[in-house]
Design a protein around this motif. Structure first.
Motif, mmCIF file in Angstrom:
data_model
loop_
_atom_site.group_PDB
_atom_site.id
_atom_site.type_symbol
_atom_site.label_atom_id
_atom_site.label_comp_id
_atom_site.label_asym_id
_atom_site.label_seq_id
_atom_site.Cartn_x
_atom_site.Cartn_y
_atom_site.Cartn_z
ATOM 1 N N ILE A 28 1.251 4.382 1.422
ATOM 2 C CA ILE A 28 0.623 5.014 2.586
ATOM 3 C C ILE A 28 0.985 6.509 2.608
ATOM 4 O O ILE A 28 2.158 6.872 2.672
ATOM 5 N N MET A 29 -0.040 7.336 2.539
ATOM 6 C CA MET A 29 0.170 8.782 2.500
ATOM 7 C C MET A 29 -0.147 9.389 3.873
ATOM 8 O O MET A 29 -1.104 8.988 4.534
ATOM 9 N N ASP A 30 0.668 10.352 4.263
ATOM 10 C CA ASP A 30 0.446 11.035 5.538
ATOM 11 C C ASP A 30 -0.446 12.253 5.314
ATOM 12 O O ASP A 30 -0.093 13.164 4.568
ATOM 13 N N ARG B 271 6.114 -3.202 2.152
ATOM 14 C CA ARG B 271 6.418 -4.622 2.283
ATOM 15 C C ARG B 271 6.166 -5.370 0.978
ATOM 16 O O ARG B 271 5.143 -5.188 0.334
ATOM 17 N N ARG C 206 3.043 13.655 2.587
ATOM 18 C CA ARG C 206 4.144 12.844 2.028
ATOM 19 C C ARG C 206 3.829 11.361 2.149
ATOM 20 O O ARG C 206 3.045 10.935 2.987
ATOM 21 N N MET C 207 4.513 10.585 1.311
ATOM 22 C CA MET C 207 4.399 9.132 1.424
ATOM 23 C C MET C 207 5.205 8.695 2.639
ATOM 24 O O MET C 207 6.364 9.096 2.809
ATOM 25 N N LEU C 208 4.588 7.880 3.486
ATOM 26 C CA LEU C 208 5.254 7.473 4.716
ATOM 27 C C LEU C 208 6.155 6.258 4.535
ATOM 28 O O LEU C 208 7.033 6.015 5.343
ATOM 29 N N ASN C 209 5.918 5.492 3.500
ATOM 30 C CA ASN C 209 6.670 4.234 3.362
ATOM 31 C C ASN C 209 7.423 4.128 2.036
ATOM 32 O O ASN C 209 7.309 3.118 1.349
ATOM 33 N N PRO C 210 8.199 5.155 1.691
ATOM 34 C CA PRO C 210 8.957 5.046 0.429
ATOM 35 C C PRO C 210 10.265 4.286 0.635
ATOM 36 O O PRO C 210 11.345 4.757 0.280
ATOM 37 N N GLU D 233 0.853 -1.181 0.000
ATOM 38 C CA GLU D 233 0.000 0.000 0.000
ATOM 39 C C GLU D 233 0.892 1.234 0.000
ATOM 40 O O GLU D 233 1.865 1.309 0.740
ATOM 41 N N GLN E 74 11.395 -1.163 3.971
ATOM 42 C CA GLN E 74 10.957 -1.638 5.284
ATOM 43 C C GLN E 74 9.433 -1.624 5.379
ATOM 44 O O GLN E 74 8.809 -2.627 5.676
ATOM 45 N N PHE E 75 8.869 -0.469 5.141
ATOM 46 C CA PHE E 75 7.436 -0.319 5.335
ATOM 47 C C PHE E 75 6.645 -0.534 4.037
ATOM 48 O O PHE E 75 5.443 -0.672 4.080
#
Lengths: 328, 787
Positions: free
Chosen positions: B698-700, B715, B705-709, B696, B712-713
């Motif tokens: 994931i946007m903050d 997945r 901003r994208m939180l998982n670029p 996914e 690690q996150f």
């Protein structure tokens, strides 16, 4: 990555002499698996790296009647394969093998694992350890906190302590030994971790001019321990909850217990409540469940992470049952 | 006229066999060169300054400190002051320097003032009442509409609503080039231009599409014997190419550009770079040996590639390497649009589908995006559909393997599965019962269902919802079906026979790692009666005849057809030269086992080398084309089907779902290489497990901003997450004679739906949205227990 100065001291005294009194400008390089990634992402910007890998006394594992002395530069892979670890501290071997990928385990050191920085996605994206936006909004509390702390999170620090190995080490009663300009000191590993209150503080009691020299684990005796991680992926994934349990048994009765949670708080989270709930009991599904409930009783989840309370509870329960030899 | 048709089954020596890919040794030994590996002496390194804000107006840019920095060779402003950036990570300034750290240092000293504007990065269900009036259409809206409506309907909508873009000649050309029907193009040219109003952001964030209607849904629902309602969907995910996007650009002289761009579209790159660089396309050469993943996100020369070329020019033509960092790759280099829907579906008690009602929404970034093709595959007689597009600031969408189909399958197949559960029917029965409304592939699905059910052991394993539990472990089965087109694209192929007996093939295609090289060689080798090793293949260069971009499962049909025609023509040419030496007519000859011989008397033969020596001093080149109506038959076709079944185990205490087995049964016409075809399916299933359980963007909401670029996150499934994968390709009668059809997209469509259905079957309740993460599984269980 920014340019930096690189020093390779040969003794721990030299190393300590190359360090400074502030966090930031100088960083200690061991395995580098975390530090270099942080530097590439510009989260850490050290002007000097002190490579300690040439310091001989920081290497090696020695066993004695008192326990196991593990040099801070011992890699996770070597430690997982160590005969003494496999025989006397099997839960530690398991925790080590659960950590990261084989490639990382072959480089990452135990000292580095103890000092790795939080995995908080705001921190890793450059918003700081205690992330706030320009107008002072707490990014974690008001933002996406699905992976954040559920315990010990009432202050500004809401990340989770990142080591999956430390809870097991604490359960085994490990101590950490540090060297600084004024000599050596020793701390119970759980005291090594502190919850920072400002962005300039760190997540541990290490001073900027100290290095970890070794970890000492007392002899395990007849202790039965277990490590349990809840991860979404089968391997090479950061867990959602970790529990480590060590039981001192007399027959089937618990004399004393250590219960330590990981990935639930800004520090590894020993649970005296769970330990008390186990003392004097014969382990059963109900006893384990009661201890798990006790461990999470004070949990205060944020808007998006209440599921972690459930996961932590399950991790504690399963770790207890696993330690007692039941089904995990 | 020579017979170009595919050889009959009994004559095939290579086609349809399992052949290991020819570039496997290069890849496993690390010798395969990707664009990322292209290195030149004196090469400069490019970096891009990106917007930290999801929406902001650029007030000023000061690059003076960067320009003065030692080691910095060129600076290029990409978006000028006054421009509004629409997503975090958008390109602002490019820099080329002698090494990466210097380029990064230079980026850090560039001063940009932004006026931050309110952003929207959410794709949550639109508030009631927004976007009530359909707004003007973006380019994406128009393309999406063509999936759902007939050309006259789309044209009328365009005229009615207007467009959000200027219909410049280039834009029109682009539409024409990609095959937009003429009446729609005409409507666009006449349509009113309504730029998205900057002043009324919130109003323009939501765009409601016109409702679509079929039959009499109100009546059908009113009289329905059973109605199931549910919420379904799939989030925005990224392409996450292992080799990030980017290129190396250099100017051998002031009029010529050489690029090594990581692309799915080698032949198309010069045309895309020509205009922005003010250079004839003929003066641009693109080369690529291998590509480390594209999945639909690498068709274009991107803004950073154009920037690399400009920086190189400024730096005197020196090569500039501009490859994205991992975080940029995940933020800006491609995202699959999200699609969610509230669905109501009605049926008779025997499972016969009667009506569909959906209110869907989703985002494709600033362009909004259209309704996925729901209900997917099942043309339910009575339908009412509404869709709201969210135009938000998450970055632009790109085609993701089988565009819109995985989302449509996740919505449709899960809704049908819930309906089956409500009717206490085995979903396999409900699906089979309704195959009649799936269109021309109904019989194929029936055959595929039978094989899949057998391979899964469906009959023995399947239990009603929540009925297969031991302790905290719940087991379940789920299924889904899918379709795709896959007709071969335009492809030109030159095949040359040399007088020394060597053979080469040149075409401006690309091998996405799917085995394209191997398949081209198999077709040529089969046609010429030679071993694969006897033929040299050259692809990945605009110096070779153009071949289409590798998208939409069009490559195998295109390159195999053009190669077949080239090889047949070359063979016929050779026969003409050789016939006198064998005292035969050209038509009497055949190529078998490295010889050219007389069909009726194989003892009269020449070795391949001897035969080629009859060519004289000049090689013989034949150009094969696809399509080519002058050289029938049509060697490719369109339309495939596939059935997938998934088996999962869910830990109901932790919400962790594990896939235990997937069965994929797939048809794609005549298969060239059975092994690489199966591999396509394995890869698709792995990708499918990944988007079903983990992925996914994931946007903050606060920072935009994208939180998982990062890896690690963001997945991705690892080796331990991959279960038993059983792939069965349909071959033989009913399939082979259809011709060659592409396979890239179809097998990736169903895994999300099949896995979601299996999880619902296991735990007794639907987890509405992918990915099926522990928090969502636990929430679905908790909500269910509250009921």
């Amino acid at each position: 990555m920014r340019a930096f100065e690189y020093a390779t001291p040969q003794t721990k005294e030299q190393a300590v002499g190359l360090l400074g009194t502030k966090w930031g400008p100088i960083a200690v390089l061991a395995g580098g698996t975390d530090l270099l990634a942080l530097m590439k992402d510009d989260v850490e910007q050290p002007k000097r790296l002190v490579n300690i890998k040439d310091i001989k006394e920081l290497h090696g594992v020695t066993s004695s009647a008192q326990g196991l002395r593990i040099g801070a530069l011992t890699t996770l892979g070597d430690l997982a394969d160590n005969a003494n670890v496999l025989q006397d501290y099997p839960a530690l071997a398991e925790a080590l093998n659960d950590a990261a990928s084989p490639q990382i385990r072959n480089l990452a050191t135990l000292g580095g694992n103890l000092c790795q920085r939080p995995r908080c996605w705001y921190f890793r994206n450059g918003f700081g350890l205690l992330p706030k936006d320009k107008v002072g909004k707490d990014l974690v509390a008001e933002g996406d906190n699905r992976f954040h702390a559920i315990l010990g999170n009432s202050g500004p620090a809401k990340f989770v302590s990142p080591s999956t190995i430390v809870p097991t080490l604490i359960a085994y009663g490990a101590k950490v030994r540090l060297a600084g300009p004024k000599g050596n000191r020793e701390l119970p590993l759980e005291k090594f971790y502190v919850i920072p209150k400002t962005d300039t503080e760190r997540e541990h009691d290490l001073r900027p001019n100290e290095i970890i020299t070794e970890v000492f684990i007392p002899a395990a005796g007849g202790m039965r321990a277990a490590h349990y991680e809840i991860r979404q992926k089968a391997a090479f994934d950061w867990p959602l909850a970790v529990a480590a349990v060590a039981l001192n048994l007399s027959g089937s009765k618990v004399l004393s217990a250590r219960v330590v949670l990981g990935y639930v708080a800004p520090v590894p989270w020993p649970s005296p409540e769970a330990e008390q709930a186990l003392a004097g009991k014969v382990i059963s599904e109900d006893v384990a469940k009661a201890a798990a409930d006790a461990a999470l009783q004070k949990a205060q989840p944020f808007t998006h992470n209440s599921y972690k309370v459930q996961l932590a509870r399950v991790a504690v329960k399963r770790a207890i049952l696993k330690a007692a030899g039941g089904a995990a | 006229m020579p017979d170009y048709s595919w050889p009959a089954a009994e004559q095939r020596t290579l086609i349809g066999k399992r052949v290991s890919r020819v570039d496997a040794p290069l890849k496993v030994s690390g010798r395969a060169k990707y664009s990322y590996d292209y290195t030149r002496p004196g090469m400069l390194f490019g970096k891009i300054l990106r917007s930290p804000y999801a929406k902001a107006r650029i007030v000023s840019i000061d690059t003076s400190a960067a320009e003065k920095m030692p080691g910095v060779k060129a600076v290029e402003i990409i978006q000028k002051p006054g421009t509004t950036v629409q997503w975090a990570g958008d390109e602002i300034v490019g820099v080329a320097a002698v090494d990466e750290p210097t380029a990064e240092d230079a980026i850090r000293v560039i001063k940009v003032q932004y006026q931050q504007l309110p952003h929207l990065v959410s794709d949550a269900e639109p508030p009631a009442g927004v976007g009530g009036v359909p707004g003007p259409m973006s380019e994406d809206d128009i393309w999406d509409a063509t999936d759902l409506m007939s050309p006259p309907q789309v044209a009328s909508q365009v005229s009615q609503l207007g467009v959000t873009f200027k219909a410049s000649p280039d834009v029109i050309d682009e539409f024409k080039k990609f095959g937009l029907p003429a009446e729609i193009v005409e409507a666009i040219q006449k349509a009113a231009y309504h730029p998205l109003a900057e002043s009324s952001h919130s109003a323009s964030w939501y765009q409601k599409a016109s409702a679509l209607h079929q039959g009499d849904p109100d009546k059908a629902f009113a009289g329905a014997e059973a109605v199931s309602e549910g919420l379904y969907g799939a989030p925005v995910i990224t392409h996450c190419c292992l080799e990030t996007h980017g290129s190396t650009a250099e100017w051998p002289d002031k009029d010529h550009l050489l690029v090594h761009l990581s692309t799915q579209n080698v032949s198309g790159i010069p045309g895309q770079m020509a205009e922005p660089l003010g250079l004839p396309a003929a003066n641009i050469r693109q080369q690529q040996d291998h590509i480390g993943g594209g999945f639909g996100s690498k068709f274009a020369a991107d803004r950073w590639d154009i920037t690399a070329a400009r920086l190189s020019k400024k730096a005197g033509g020196k090569p500039v390497r501009m490859m994205l960092e991992r975080d940029s790759e995940l933020q800006v280099a491609g995202a699959r649009p999200s699609a969610y829907a509230r669905v109501k579906v009605a049926a008779k008690t025997d499972g016969t589908l009667t009506a569909w009602h959906s209110e869907s929404w989703g985002t494709g970034g600033p362009g909004g995006g259209g309704m996925p093709p729901i209900p997917y595959l099942f043309n339910i007689p009575n339908q009412h559909k509404e869709h709201t597009a969210i135009r938000n600031n998450i970055g632009p969408a790109r085609a993701w393997r089988a565009p819109n189909h995985p989302q449509a399958a996740a919505i449709t197949m899960c809704a049908l599965d819930d309906l089956a559960a409500k009717l206490n029917l085995d979903p396999l029965e409900l699906f089979r019962k309704n195959l009649g409304i799936t269109g021309p592939r109904a019989e194929n699905y029936r055959e595929e269902f039978a094989i899949a059910a057998d391979l899964m052991g469906w009959k023995d394993k399947w239990r009603g919802r929540g009925q297969d539990r031991s302790g905290s472990v719940a087991r379940g089965l789920g299924l889904s079906i899918h379709t795709w087109g896959g007709r071969g694209h335009s492809s030109d192929c030159d095949l040359t026979l040399h007088p020394d007996g060597s053979v080469d093939i040149k075409l401006g295609s690309q091998d996405l790692g799917t085995g394209t090289r191997t398949c081209i060689l198999m077709v040529a080798a089969e046609t010429l009666g030679l071993p694969i090793e006897a033929i040299s293949l050259y692809i990945g260069d605009t110096m070779y005849p153009p071949s289409g971009g590798s998208g939409g499962s069009t490559t195998i049909g295109g390159v195999s057809s053009s190669t077949r025609r080239a090889a047949v023509d070359a063979r016929e040419g050779l026969f003409t030269k050789v016939a006198p030496a064998l005292n035969a007519q050209p038509a009497d000859l055949e190529c078998v086992n490295g010889t050219v011989r007389v069909k009726s008397d194989p003892s009269r033969s020449l070795s391949w080398k001897q035969a080629c020596s009859k060519l004289g001093a000049v090689p013989l080149t034949a150009r094969g084309k696809n399509p080519d109506k002058s050289k029938p038959p049509d060697l490719t076709n369109s339309g495939v089907g596939g059935v997938q079944m998934a088996e999962v185990e869910v830990d109901t205490d932790t919400g962790v779902a594990k896939v235990k087995k997937i069965v994929a049964v797939q048809d794609c016409g005549l298969i060239i290489d059975l092994k690489t075809a199966e591999s396509q399916c394995y890869g698709a299933l792995i990708m499918g497990i990944t988007y079903a359980l983990y992925e996914e963007k994931i946007m903050d909401q606060l920072t935009g901003r994208m939180l998982n670029p990062n890896m690690q996150f963001y997945r991705l499934a690892g080796i331990s997450d991959i279960p038993e994968l059983v792939v069965h390709m349909m071959t033989g009668k009913g399939y082979d004679e259809r011709g060659v059809i592409g396979l890239g997209e179809p097998p990736v469509i169903s895994p999300g739906a099949a896995i979601s259905n299996a999880v619902a079957n296991a735990i007794g309740v639907r987890v509405p949205f992918l990915p099926l993460t522990p928090d969502r599984v636990l929430k679905a269980l908790a909500d269910h227990n509250l009921d």
